[in-house]
Write a protein that holds these residues in place. Sequence first.
Motif, PDB file in Angstrom:
ATOM      1  N   LEU A   1       0.849  -1.192   0.000  1.00  0.00           N
ATOM      2  CA  LEU A   1       0.000   0.000   0.000  1.00  0.00           C
ATOM      3  C   LEU A   1       0.880   1.235   0.000  1.00  0.00           C
ATOM      4  CD1 LEU A   1      -2.591  -1.057   2.742  1.00  0.00           C
ATOM      5  CD2 LEU A   1      -3.012  -0.926   0.295  1.00  0.00           C
ATOM      6  N   PRO A   2       0.361   2.383  -0.435  1.00  0.00           N
ATOM      7  CA  PRO A   2       1.173   3.604  -0.355  1.00  0.00           C
ATOM      8  C   PRO A   2       1.519   3.924   1.091  1.00  0.00           C
ATOM      9  CG  PRO A   2      -1.117   4.110  -0.894  1.00  0.00           C
ATOM     10  CD  PRO A   2      -0.964   2.626  -1.016  1.00  0.00           C
ATOM     11  N   ALA A   3       2.627   4.607   1.290  1.00  0.00           N
ATOM     12  CA  ALA A   3       3.089   4.929   2.648  1.00  0.00           C
ATOM     13  C   ALA A   3       2.412   6.163   3.215  1.00  0.00           C
ATOM     14  CB  ALA A   3       4.602   5.130   2.653  1.00  0.00           C
ATOM     15  N   ARG A   4       1.774   6.948   2.358  1.00  0.00           N
ATOM     16  CA  ARG A   4       1.071   8.145   2.790  1.00  0.00           C
ATOM     17  C   ARG A   4      -0.300   8.193   2.135  1.00  0.00           C
ATOM     18  NH1 ARG A   4       3.393  10.988   7.136  1.00  0.00           N
ATOM     19  NH2 ARG A   4       5.600  10.436   7.122  1.00  0.00           N
ATOM     20  N   GLU A   5      -1.132   9.106   2.595  1.00  0.00           N
ATOM     21  CA  GLU A   5      -2.474   9.241   2.036  1.00  0.00           C
ATOM     22  C   GLU A   5      -2.515  10.254   0.897  1.00  0.00           C
ATOM     23  OE1 GLU A   5      -5.711   9.331   4.923  1.00  0.00           O
ATOM     24  OE2 GLU A   5      -4.285   8.756   6.480  1.00  0.00           O
ATOM     25  N   PHE A   6      -1.348  10.583   0.365  1.00  0.00           N
ATOM     26  CA  PHE A   6      -1.249  11.509  -0.766  1.00  0.00           C
ATOM     27  C   PHE A   6       0.005  11.140  -1.552  1.00  0.00           C
ATOM     28  CE2 PHE A   6       0.214  13.340   3.219  1.00  0.00           C
ATOM     29  CZ  PHE A   6       1.555  13.561   2.963  1.00  0.00           C
ATOM     30  N   PRO A   7       0.076  11.496  -2.840  1.00  0.00           N
ATOM     31  CA  PRO A   7       1.227  11.108  -3.657  1.00  0.00           C
ATOM     32  C   PRO A   7       2.447  11.968  -3.350  1.00  0.00           C
ATOM     33  CG  PRO A   7      -0.304  12.406  -4.957  1.00  0.00           C
ATOM     34  CD  PRO A   7      -0.961  12.190  -3.622  1.00  0.00           C
ATOM     35  N   LEU A   8       3.622  11.328  -3.329  1.00  0.00           N
ATOM     36  CA  LEU A   8       4.851  12.055  -3.053  1.00  0.00           C
ATOM     37  C   LEU A   8       5.834  12.009  -4.217  1.00  0.00           C
ATOM     38  CD1 LEU A   8       5.605  11.297   0.687  1.00  0.00           C
ATOM     39  CD2 LEU A   8       5.056  13.481  -0.350  1.00  0.00           C
ATOM     40  N   GLY A   9       5.411  11.471  -5.357  1.00  0.00           N
ATOM     41  CA  GLY A   9       6.268  11.480  -6.527  1.00  0.00           C
ATOM     42  C   GLY A   9       6.346  12.873  -7.127  1.00  0.00           C
ATOM     43  N   GLU A  10       7.053  12.983  -8.244  1.00  0.00           N
ATOM     44  CA  GLU A  10       7.221  14.277  -8.892  1.00  0.00           C
ATOM     45  C   GLU A  10       5.883  14.885  -9.295  1.00  0.00           C
ATOM     46  OE1 GLU A  10       8.760  17.668 -10.062  1.00  0.00           O
ATOM     47  OE2 GLU A  10       9.900  16.075  -9.061  1.00  0.00           O
TER      48      GLU A  10
ATOM     49  N   GLY B   1       2.968  14.396  -7.850  1.00  0.00           N
ATOM     50  CA  GLY B   1       2.281  14.872  -6.655  1.00  0.00           C
ATOM     51  C   GLY B   1       2.847  16.184  -6.153  1.00  0.00           C
ATOM     52  N   ARG B   2       4.176  16.311  -6.174  1.00  0.00           N
ATOM     53  CA  ARG B   2       4.794  17.563  -5.711  1.00  0.00           C
ATOM     54  C   ARG B   2       4.479  18.720  -6.665  1.00  0.00           C
ATOM     55  NH1 ARG B   2       9.198  14.027  -4.874  1.00  0.00           N
ATOM     56  NH2 ARG B   2      10.375  14.981  -6.594  1.00  0.00           N
ATOM     57  N   THR B   3       4.454  18.419  -7.955  1.00  0.00           N
ATOM     58  CA  THR B   3       4.105  19.460  -8.920  1.00  0.00           C
ATOM     59  C   THR B   3       2.675  19.953  -8.707  1.00  0.00           C
ATOM     60  OG1 THR B   3       5.620  18.531 -10.562  1.00  0.00           O
ATOM     61  CG2 THR B   3       3.878  19.985 -11.377  1.00  0.00           C
TER      62      THR B   3
ATOM     63  N   PHE C   1      -2.729  18.162  -2.997  1.00  0.00           N
ATOM     64  CA  PHE C   1      -2.078  17.118  -3.785  1.00  0.00           C
ATOM     65  C   PHE C   1      -2.996  16.534  -4.854  1.00  0.00           C
ATOM     66  CE2 PHE C   1       0.527  17.184   0.044  1.00  0.00           C
ATOM     67  CZ  PHE C   1       1.805  17.006  -0.453  1.00  0.00           C
ATOM     68  N   PHE C   2      -4.267  16.924  -4.858  1.00  0.00           N
ATOM     69  CA  PHE C   2      -5.253  16.325  -5.762  1.00  0.00           C
ATOM     70  C   PHE C   2      -6.063  17.410  -6.467  1.00  0.00           C
ATOM     71  CE2 PHE C   2      -4.669  13.371  -2.199  1.00  0.00           C
ATOM     72  CZ  PHE C   2      -4.286  12.214  -2.878  1.00  0.00           C
ATOM     73  N   ASP C   3      -6.576  17.055  -7.637  1.00  0.00           N
ATOM     74  CA  ASP C   3      -7.536  17.936  -8.303  1.00  0.00           C
ATOM     75  C   ASP C   3      -8.848  17.985  -7.525  1.00  0.00           C
ATOM     76  OD1 ASP C   3      -5.947  18.716 -10.516  1.00  0.00           O
ATOM     77  OD2 ASP C   3      -6.323  16.788 -11.471  1.00  0.00           O
ATOM     78  N   ALA C   4      -9.222  16.856  -6.943  1.00  0.00           N
ATOM     79  CA  ALA C   4     -10.445  16.778  -6.136  1.00  0.00           C
ATOM     80  C   ALA C   4     -10.260  15.686  -5.095  1.00  0.00           C
ATOM     81  CB  ALA C   4     -11.661  16.479  -7.008  1.00  0.00           C
ATOM     82  N   THR C   5     -10.731  15.944  -3.889  1.00  0.00           N
ATOM     83  CA  THR C   5     -10.646  14.948  -2.828  1.00  0.00           C
ATOM     84  C   THR C   5     -11.928  14.109  -2.803  1.00  0.00           C
ATOM     85  OG1 THR C   5     -11.486  16.612  -1.287  1.00  0.00           O
ATOM     86  CG2 THR C   5      -9.093  16.292  -1.379  1.00  0.00           C
TER      87      THR C   5
ATOM     88  N   LYS D   1       8.794  24.998   0.394  1.00  0.00           N
ATOM     89  CA  LYS D   1      10.148  24.601  -0.007  1.00  0.00           C
ATOM     90  C   LYS D   1      10.444  23.155   0.380  1.00  0.00           C
ATOM     91  CE  LYS D   1      12.159  28.126   2.028  1.00  0.00           C
ATOM     92  NZ  LYS D   1      13.227  29.069   2.450  1.00  0.00           N
ATOM     93  N   ASP D   2       9.964  22.732   1.546  1.00  0.00           N
ATOM     94  CA  ASP D   2      10.210  21.357   1.980  1.00  0.00           C
ATOM     95  C   ASP D   2       9.553  20.349   1.043  1.00  0.00           C
ATOM     96  OD1 ASP D   2      11.706  22.206   4.097  1.00  0.00           O
ATOM     97  OD2 ASP D   2      10.092  22.042   5.571  1.00  0.00           O
ATOM     98  N   VAL D   3       8.288  20.570   0.709  1.00  0.00           N
ATOM     99  CA  VAL D   3       7.593  19.645  -0.186  1.00  0.00           C
ATOM    100  C   VAL D   3       8.247  19.649  -1.566  1.00  0.00           C
ATOM    101  CG1 VAL D   3       5.401  19.119  -1.321  1.00  0.00           C
ATOM    102  CG2 VAL D   3       5.418  19.843   1.065  1.00  0.00           C
ATOM    103  N   SER D   4       8.656  20.804  -2.039  1.00  0.00           N
ATOM    104  CA  SER D   4       9.321  20.888  -3.340  1.00  0.00           C
ATOM    105  C   SER D   4      10.603  20.073  -3.360  1.00  0.00           C
ATOM    106  CB  SER D   4       9.625  22.352  -3.683  1.00  0.00           C
ATOM    107  OG  SER D   4       8.433  23.118  -3.754  1.00  0.00           O
ATOM    108  N   ALA D   5      11.279  19.988  -2.201  1.00  0.00           N
ATOM    109  CA  ALA D   5      12.527  19.233  -2.104  1.00  0.00           C
ATOM    110  C   ALA D   5      12.292  17.754  -1.824  1.00  0.00           C
ATOM    111  CB  ALA D   5      13.411  19.839  -1.020  1.00  0.00           C
ATOM    112  N   GLY D   6      11.036  17.362  -1.697  1.00  0.00           N
ATOM    113  CA  GLY D   6      10.729  15.960  -1.437  1.00  0.00           C
ATOM    114  C   GLY D   6      10.677  15.593   0.031  1.00  0.00           C
TER     115      GLY D   6
END
Length: 387
Positions: free
Chosen positions: A214-223, A225-227, A266-270, A248-253
């Motif tokens: 399963l994903p490690a978080r409840e939101f995407p952390l890939g590129e 998701g950060r974008t 992190f989403f277009d719609a929850t 800045k922290d989220v932008s740096a991963g």
Amino acid sequence: MTHPLLPLSAVPPKPGARQDLPPLAGSADALAIAQLAGDSRLLTVIVASPLDAQRLQEEVAWLAPALRVHLLPDWETLPYDSFSPHQDLISERLATLHAVVRGECDVLIAAATTVLARIAPPVFLAGHTFFLKKGDKLPLDRLRDQLAIGGYQPMTQVVAAGEYSVRGGLVDLFPMGTQLPFRIELFDDEVETIRTFDVDSQRTLYPVPEIRLLPAREFPLGEAGRTKFRQRFRETFEGDSSRIALYKDVSAGALPAGIEYYLPLFFDATATLFDYLPRDAALLLHHDVPSAIAEFWRDTSGRYDMLKGDRSRPVLPPTELFLTDEQFFVAAKDFPRYHLAAAAAGGPAAPLPAVAVDRKADAPLAALSEFLANFDGRVLLLAESPG
């Protein structure tokens, strides 16, 4: 399904209709839930008190061991807190949502305040969950990319859920929603063995045929998701975003504490919990859910008013993070609903009278003896020790 102790109707309400249950005392509410969950559809129990949610999970499972009972835990943080929920809570939440989506849950229990929170859409969970079994081809580069997208953290030694470690042909992995981590041994790019291991001794325990990631978080952390986060953050908040530490922290991963209260960015719609429920699910509202929702909104609105002026850490309006009471009941009305009020006199299950032992009296057990003499039924006596 009926029970002689609880004469509940065997005919469930129709979608959109409501059926009031008789008020029940003690653990009779758990017995009623076990009775109502006897058909094939999912019963979602929404409780006014988080303590009742924990209690009902244990009692329903004890009364009906065949039922698959899951609790959707709360983050156990206050709205807008600047620290994140424990990783074990996130693991249990993701495992519960996955069980609901796969039809592997008979009774789902959640506090009303937990249900109010907006969460990731079901497509996120489906798109970030995969299975791994013995004999699969597993290039390490692809595995690292998959784990990074899922939010897993690389470590030298795995000790907690959401972590992984790669040492040559050995991959240690602690998936979300599992009790033990796994050690994957590779032969070239092929999975040769999968074994559980102990986090304290780091010794392997027993082999398993496959594991679920399963994903490690409840939101995407890939590129991607950060974008999305950066784009939505700039659209939502005024000012120079590059000066804000959280941005800045989220932008740096990185994962700043309290990032969960920016999940909608992190989403277009929850989505909400109601989006995860099957169409034929039934709801049971346990005790005074409207009052619990009203109290939650008073507290959350007060915290927002106190924190909204902090430009170094801007916060989202409560309506972006939580359902209002109107939105909650509009979403609930599409399902058949039971309502279980708090215990009151005259119901099929009532509280015990005062039967405590009076050690100073000539007959310390007089109250209990009188009750036993006048009660027409079986009595179960529980004590903390044999003495």
